[in-house]
Design a protein around this motif. Sequence first.
Motif, PDB file in Angstrom:
ATOM      1  N   ASN A  54      17.121  31.638   8.696  1.00 26.48           N
ATOM      2  CA  ASN A  54      16.284  31.472   7.461  1.00 26.48           C
ATOM      3  C   ASN A  54      16.599  30.205   7.019  1.00 26.48           C
ATOM      4  OD1 ASN A  54      14.799  31.736   5.038  1.00 26.48           O
ATOM      5  ND2 ASN A  54      15.734  33.675   4.401  1.00 26.48           N
ATOM      6  N   PRO A  55      15.331  29.488   6.729  1.00 29.67           N
ATOM      7  CA  PRO A  55      15.245  28.171   6.395  1.00 29.67           C
ATOM      8  C   PRO A  55      15.961  27.949   4.745  1.00 29.67           C
ATOM      9  CG  PRO A  55      13.251  28.508   6.963  1.00 29.67           C
ATOM     10  CD  PRO A  55      13.919  29.659   6.987  1.00 29.67           C
ATOM     11  N   VAL A  56      15.942  28.953   3.835  1.00 29.91           N
ATOM     12  CA  VAL A  56      16.658  28.774   2.647  1.00 29.91           C
ATOM     13  C   VAL A  56      18.323  28.909   2.805  1.00 29.91           C
ATOM     14  CG1 VAL A  56      16.833  29.658   0.189  1.00 29.91           C
ATOM     15  CG2 VAL A  56      14.722  29.549   1.644  1.00 29.91           C
ATOM     16  N   ILE A  57      18.576  29.674   3.838  1.00 29.75           N
ATOM     17  CA  ILE A  57      20.235  29.896   4.106  1.00 29.75           C
ATOM     18  C   ILE A  57      20.545  28.722   4.665  1.00 29.75           C
ATOM     19  CG2 ILE A  57      21.876  31.231   4.999  1.00 29.75           C
ATOM     20  CD1 ILE A  57      20.382  32.691   2.524  1.00 29.75           C
ATOM     21  N   LYS A  58      19.919  28.322   5.595  1.00 24.82           N
ATOM     22  CA  LYS A  58      20.218  26.698   6.180  1.00 24.82           C
ATOM     23  C   LYS A  58      20.429  25.713   5.152  1.00 24.82           C
ATOM     24  CE  LYS A  58      18.919  27.703  10.958  1.00 24.82           C
ATOM     25  NZ  LYS A  58      17.672  27.195  11.924  1.00 24.82           N
ATOM     26  N   LEU A  59      19.557  25.626   4.494  1.00 23.57           N
ATOM     27  CA  LEU A  59      19.554  24.387   3.325  1.00 23.57           C
ATOM     28  C   LEU A  59      20.557  24.773   2.365  1.00 23.57           C
ATOM     29  CD1 LEU A  59      18.329  22.044   2.053  1.00 23.57           C
ATOM     30  CD2 LEU A  59      16.736  23.454   0.723  1.00 23.57           C
ATOM     31  N   GLY A  60      20.816  26.134   1.948  1.00 19.25           N
ATOM     32  CA  GLY A  60      22.023  26.425   1.096  1.00 19.25           C
ATOM     33  C   GLY A  60      23.370  26.144   1.606  1.00 19.25           C
ATOM     34  N   LEU A  61      23.654  26.216   3.055  1.00 20.22           N
ATOM     35  CA  LEU A  61      24.993  26.254   3.822  1.00 20.22           C
ATOM     36  C   LEU A  61      24.906  24.494   3.961  1.00 20.22           C
ATOM     37  CD1 LEU A  61      24.586  28.835   6.572  1.00 20.22           C
ATOM     38  CD2 LEU A  61      26.256  28.704   4.520  1.00 20.22           C
ATOM     39  N   GLN A  62      23.971  23.677   4.340  1.00 24.72           N
ATOM     40  CA  GLN A  62      24.065  22.524   4.167  1.00 24.72           C
ATOM     41  C   GLN A  62      24.515  21.721   2.846  1.00 24.72           C
ATOM     42  OE1 GLN A  62      20.417  21.031   5.812  1.00 24.72           O
ATOM     43  NE2 GLN A  62      20.513  21.850   7.926  1.00 24.72           N
ATOM     44  N   LEU A  63      24.024  22.225   2.001  1.00 26.11           N
ATOM     45  CA  LEU A  63      24.220  21.822   0.508  1.00 26.11           C
ATOM     46  C   LEU A  63      25.693  21.864   0.040  1.00 26.11           C
ATOM     47  CD1 LEU A  63      21.024  22.471  -1.644  1.00 26.11           C
ATOM     48  CD2 LEU A  63      21.959  20.480  -0.635  1.00 26.11           C
TER      49      LEU A  63
END
Length: 205
Positions: A18-27
Amino acid sequence: MDQIFTAIGDAIGSIFNNPVIKLGLQLLAIYWVVLWIAAAYWAFRDMQGRSDNPIAPYLAAAFIIVFTPILFPLAVFTYRIVRPQERIGEVYERNLAEEAMLAESEAIPHRPSCDRRVDPAWIICPTCRARLNRVCPNCTRLVGLDWSLCAWCGREFERHDAIAASSAPIVSLPTREALQPGDELRTGRIRTAGRSRTTDQLAEH
């Protein structure tokens, strides 16, 4: 059973894809790295305030960096244990307080003979009975033994008075015993007889 594990793996994979989960993990990863660097900088600044050694702050920061972003909380915990407990400013203030207390204690006058601390308002030392001050006969204020005049009223002292005041020993007068009525009468007669004898001697001359 294999179908169950496959379904669970597909569900987890879909979550991480999921793009949202990926962005959260990167942050979250970026935040953890920033926190790791900030911890190293904090150790550097903290050691600067606790040690005069110019190399010690760099060693503290390198100690945090070496533990990598994964284990740096353990490094921070270890650093807090081994670092000096007092800051340089705290040590400086404590030394100033000790020096002030020492100077205050040394400022209190004391007698060299008995090593007793004396009060500036005392006239006689209660331990060695040495004369400390004297009373001005004009204004009844305490003055030093070596003063040539009173600083309060301006009364000048005679030199021999100052020498006598500083060198006169402190003696205790004997207590006068009470006289009986008969002793007082006898004493009066003796004094009267002595005076009459002296008058007769002067008349003969």
